[in-house]
Motif scaffolding. Sequence first.
Motif, PDB file in Angstrom:
ATOM      1  N   CYS A  80       5.400   3.540   1.675  1.00 35.42           N
ATOM      2  CA  CYS A  80       4.904   2.241   1.195  1.00 35.42           C
ATOM      3  C   CYS A  80       4.935   1.245   2.346  1.00 35.42           C
ATOM      4  N   GLU A 108       7.711  -1.116   6.088  1.00 35.59           N
ATOM      5  CA  GLU A 108       7.416   0.156   5.433  1.00 35.59           C
ATOM      6  C   GLU A 108       8.709   0.864   5.025  1.00 35.59           C
ATOM      7  N   PRO A 113      -1.328  10.421   6.720  1.00 29.98           N
ATOM      8  CA  PRO A 113      -1.176   9.561   5.549  1.00 29.98           C
ATOM      9  C   PRO A 113      -2.492   9.413   4.787  1.00 29.98           C
ATOM     10  N   THR A 114      -2.371   9.396   3.451  1.00 31.71           N
ATOM     11  CA  THR A 114      -3.530   9.213   2.590  1.00 31.71           C
ATOM     12  C   THR A 114      -3.194   8.128   1.585  1.00 31.71           C
ATOM     13  N   LEU A 115      -4.039   7.106   1.505  1.00 31.56           N
ATOM     14  CA  LEU A 115      -3.813   5.987   0.596  1.00 31.56           C
ATOM     15  C   LEU A 115      -4.005   6.475  -0.838  1.00 31.56           C
ATOM     16  N   ARG A 157      -2.669   0.865  -4.473  1.00 29.57           N
ATOM     17  CA  ARG A 157      -2.611  -0.483  -3.909  1.00 29.57           C
ATOM     18  C   ARG A 157      -1.951  -1.414  -4.914  1.00 29.57           C
ATOM     19  N   ASN A 183       0.849  -1.188   0.000  1.00 31.33           N
ATOM     20  CA  ASN A 183       0.000   0.000   0.000  1.00 31.33           C
ATOM     21  C   ASN A 183       0.893   1.250   0.000  1.00 31.33           C
ATOM     22  N   TRP A 184       0.523   2.224  -0.868  1.00 29.78           N
ATOM     23  CA  TRP A 184       1.273   3.470  -0.969  1.00 29.78           C
ATOM     24  C   TRP A 184       0.438   4.600  -0.378  1.00 29.78           C
ATOM     25  N   PHE A 185       1.140   5.412   0.430  1.00 29.85           N
ATOM     26  CA  PHE A 185       0.498   6.554   1.090  1.00 29.85           C
ATOM     27  C   PHE A 185       1.277   7.832   0.762  1.00 29.85           C
ATOM     28  N   SER A 186       0.572   8.951   0.708  1.00 32.93           N
ATOM     29  CA  SER A 186       1.217  10.270   0.689  1.00 32.93           C
ATOM     30  C   SER A 186       0.947  10.917   2.038  1.00 32.93           C
ATOM     31  N   VAL A 187       1.996  11.376   2.675  1.00 31.89           N
ATOM     32  CA  VAL A 187       1.900  11.936   4.017  1.00 31.89           C
ATOM     33  C   VAL A 187       2.002  13.460   3.909  1.00 31.89           C
TER      34      VAL A 187
END
Length: 611
Positions: free
Chosen positions: A150, A159, A104-106, A109, A95-99
């Motif tokens: 990630c 991560e 964090p926001t998904l 995937r 899962n990839w997130f932008s912080v």
Amino acid sequence: MGLSRLLCAFLMTACCCCGYAAGETLSLHKTPRLRSSECVECSEVLLPNHERGALGVPGVAEQPEPELVEVEVGSTALLKCGPSHSQGNFSHVINWFSVHKEKPTLIFRVYQGHGQSEPGEYQHRLSLQDKGTTLALTHVTPHDEHIFLCQGKHPWSQEHRFQLRVYKAPEEPSIQANALGISVNSREPEEVATCVGRNGYPIPQVIWYKNGRPLKEEKNRVHIQSSQIVESSGLYTVQSILKAQLLKEDKDAQFYCELNYRLPSGNHMKESGEVSVPVFYPAEKVWLEVEPVGMLKEGDHVEIRCLADGNPSPHFSISKQNLSTREVVEEAVDDNGVLVLKSAHKEHSGLYECQGLDLETMALLSSDQQELLVNYVSDVWVSPAAPESQEGSNLTLTCGAESNQALEFQWLREKTGKVLGKGPVLQLHNLNRKAGGGYRCVASVPSVPGLNSTQLINVVILDSNRTTALITTVSPYAKANSTSTEKKLSEPKSKGVVIVAVTVCLLVLAVLGAVLYFFYKKGKLPCGRSGKQEITLPPSRKSEFVVEVKSDKRPEDMSLLQGSNGGTRAPGDQHSGWSPMSLKWMTEKTPTPAYLQTTFQRAKGLGPEPY
């Protein structure tokens, strides 16, 4: 399940607190109250990753520094999930997130090598590379500069964090100088120039230079004021204003600004062009300059320029003093204090002086007097002015002129330009007809190149062998066979032709007048005077007549208006230029042929005069 989470969290907190209270370093191997495996398992199962970090879970609180990824605006950023030295043993579920602001926001995937974007700003800019382990972010903008995360499971959660840095080189800096200028009498720093750098990221640094040396803030001397504008694209526009207190020595100073910025390849910089600023200061002296430099002559284009060491220049005026009369007159100058003599002449010579009035301080400054000398050559004369000489004789020509310098004279032949001699006197010997024509005297000044004046004269050569010609003219008042001769100088053929033509015309008119008069007296012309009666003869005596031709005296010896009987003649009986001929009818006897022949010969001027 909620109770288990709370219990696990409580036990871990107690373990950590007890360990620190005892002065020991926190270590999972030295904690008697909770096995490391139990603590880690509890945290992995019951708590999310970000909650574990917030609670200080061992192995989680001490996060490594995010991996730095640098990229320029508009290019593609590659984010590889896992350390760069890993062998690709990451979980197949990522899962990839932008912080952003620690939230964090998904955004993406990955499951068994297949990816799916989450709705949002990154939906159409994300893709997978390297068998699903690398996430590619295209068309990077300044808004993308934050942390990406990630997470994967193999067999437990792992991560990796990325810090994305975005760069954009600014445009060439523009600089605008203060066109109004700065006075040296200003007590505070005045605006010198403004520098603008557009569309850079991050904010570029502005450095000011004067004559190649960087300027720094200096109290009451130099002040730099900077500001930034964030464009809608996320790029920055920076503006920097340089304020300084300038001196007279800064009138020729060159100012420019420099933008320092960073790219993934390293540090860079861009410079603006150089500008100068008008610096105002009062004048201390004025002076004169004359162009061209050197000896001047009449006809030269001369400029007399008034100058000063102040800025702006004071109001100029130029005066001239006559060398002979000492009279001073003010000359007309243009707005720049320049007196133009389009064609200089000797009257322009004199002592010139410049005056400058400073309109700010109202101080009047005067220059030193400077003499202007216009050299001249004028009034060239040759004596004699209209020379004439007999063929074979000699002729002397003398030349003179007026000048303020020593003169040299030269004689030239006008036709050929040949130099005949030097000096004011020219001797011509044994003249002939070819010697006639133009002669030019040239008066020049050797010390002033190009200064000369000339005088042209024409020499007339007279023919010594003058000839006389007899020109015979028939006098209208002379006798029929008389001629008059006059001695005259030979004239051109054209004049002789005219004289002959005029003489022939007069003769023709005389003969015509005689014939008309003859017929008039004979009565065969219808015209006549009023009151005149025609004389008729009887038929028996018409054949008896005598014609007598009489040659009278010149008109100047007798009265033209006298008739044959001494009475006044009528106008119709008068004939201009010729003596009248009397025709009488003779009725007493019949004339013989011999008598008639003699009479007609006398009329023609061939016979002897009657006795």
